[in-house]
Design an enzyme around this catalytic site. Sequence first.
Site, PDB file in Angstrom:
ATOM      1  N   GLU A  85       0.933  -1.157   0.180  1.00 44.41           N
ATOM      2  CA  GLU A  85      -0.064   0.220   0.006  1.00 44.41           C
ATOM      3  C   GLU A  85       0.867   1.246  -0.002  1.00 44.41           C
ATOM      4  O   GLU A  85       1.934   1.214   0.515  1.00 44.41           O
ATOM      5  CB  GLU A  85      -0.881  -0.089   1.245  1.00 44.41           C
ATOM      6  CG  GLU A  85      -1.824   1.054   1.348  1.00 44.41           C
ATOM      7  CD  GLU A  85      -2.856   0.761   2.510  1.00 44.41           C
ATOM      8  OE1 GLU A  85      -3.389  -0.479   2.804  1.00 44.41           O
ATOM      9  OE2 GLU A  85      -3.101   1.739   3.092  1.00 44.41           O
ATOM     10  N   ASP A  87       0.314   5.316   0.642  1.00 41.78           N
ATOM     11  CA  ASP A  87      -0.841   6.160   1.101  1.00 41.78           C
ATOM     12  C   ASP A  87      -0.678   7.606   0.999  1.00 41.78           C
ATOM     13  O   ASP A  87       0.569   7.950   1.730  1.00 41.78           O
ATOM     14  CB  ASP A  87      -0.936   5.780   2.608  1.00 41.78           C
ATOM     15  CG  ASP A  87      -1.591   4.447   2.988  1.00 41.78           C
ATOM     16  OD1 ASP A  87      -2.378   3.915   2.114  1.00 41.78           O
ATOM     17  OD2 ASP A  87      -1.463   4.027   4.090  1.00 41.78           O
ATOM     18  N   GLU A  89      -2.771  10.739   3.080  1.00 40.76           N
ATOM     19  CA  GLU A  89      -4.068  10.697   3.814  1.00 40.76           C
ATOM     20  C   GLU A  89      -3.992  12.245   4.323  1.00 40.76           C
ATOM     21  O   GLU A  89      -3.059  12.565   4.799  1.00 40.76           O
ATOM     22  CB  GLU A  89      -4.110   9.752   5.208  1.00 40.76           C
ATOM     23  CG  GLU A  89      -4.186   8.327   4.787  1.00 40.76           C
ATOM     24  CD  GLU A  89      -4.584   7.530   5.916  1.00 40.76           C
ATOM     25  OE1 GLU A  89      -5.142   6.543   5.948  1.00 40.76           O
ATOM     26  OE2 GLU A  89      -4.228   8.026   7.059  1.00 40.76           O
TER      27      GLU A  89
END
Length: 271
Positions: A85, A87, A89
């Site tokens: 993953e 990311d 955010e």
Amino acid sequence: MCLLGVIAEGDFYKDIDITWGEHGVKILGSNFLLLSLHHSSGSGFRSKAEYLHGRMDMQLKLVSGNSAGTVTAYYLSSEGPNHDEIDFEFLGNTSGEPYTVHTNIYTQGVGNREQQFYLWFDPTKNFHTYTIVWNPHRIIFLVDNIPIRVFNNYEARGVPFASRQPMRLYSSLWCADQWATRGGLVKTNWSFAPFKAYYRNFDAKGCVWSQGSSYCPSNSTAMTWQTQDLDAHGRRNLRWVQKYYMIYSYCKDYKRFPQGRPRECRLSRFS
Ligand SMILES: *[C@@H]1O[C@H](CO)[C@@H](O)[C@H](O)[C@H]1NC(C)=O
């Protein structure tokens, strides 16, 4: 054969699936989408296609006003246990206070590679471009084409890298007021709901994964991301971001790793 063609200039009508909070996702045009967060539910979507390496550009305009406790996520992820993953955010804040850009990288199910930044602009006023470059050599996070983070492939030196699992692009808007704003001290103020984040000009240039093989665009200009690296200008920009805007790096968190920092932190000039 469109699989072999360039998958650029994505089309929200054709290229994504709504993954949750159906009523909160509004496709406003082929290159314009709105996610909203209501008290009852957040919302999200993901790319139909899976990619094994690529460059994903998206323009976002984040939740404005009092966005404390909201999280707008924009990430690549594979499926199953031991997933990979990458990311981005965006952690909202009370009015006038800065967003935190939280980044992380999971390889084979293990993350713990957080780096956090403030931005040098107000991300709620205008659209800005957020980019994930994922090629066999490295992962680069960019904001308006300025690199904020690089994670090199040190697989040969024993550091796991996201090399084999195809990923989809995901995005969502949700409430995380248990932890997001000042460790959960500031709660989401639902009188400001629905919270809204806007998405524009989704552009995925990548090798599309299908039935066990990846199909890369044949056009070489569409493939420049494959070898994308930082030149001197990029390295200067990254140093500038790290000096003035980075607020946390796991690589600098010596207390957290009393037995020694992760190996990639010791191998990289930028960690
Ligand atoms: C919110 O703003 C405060 C004050 O500037 C800052 O300390 C905090 O890190 C911000 N929180 C988030 C989640 O961005």
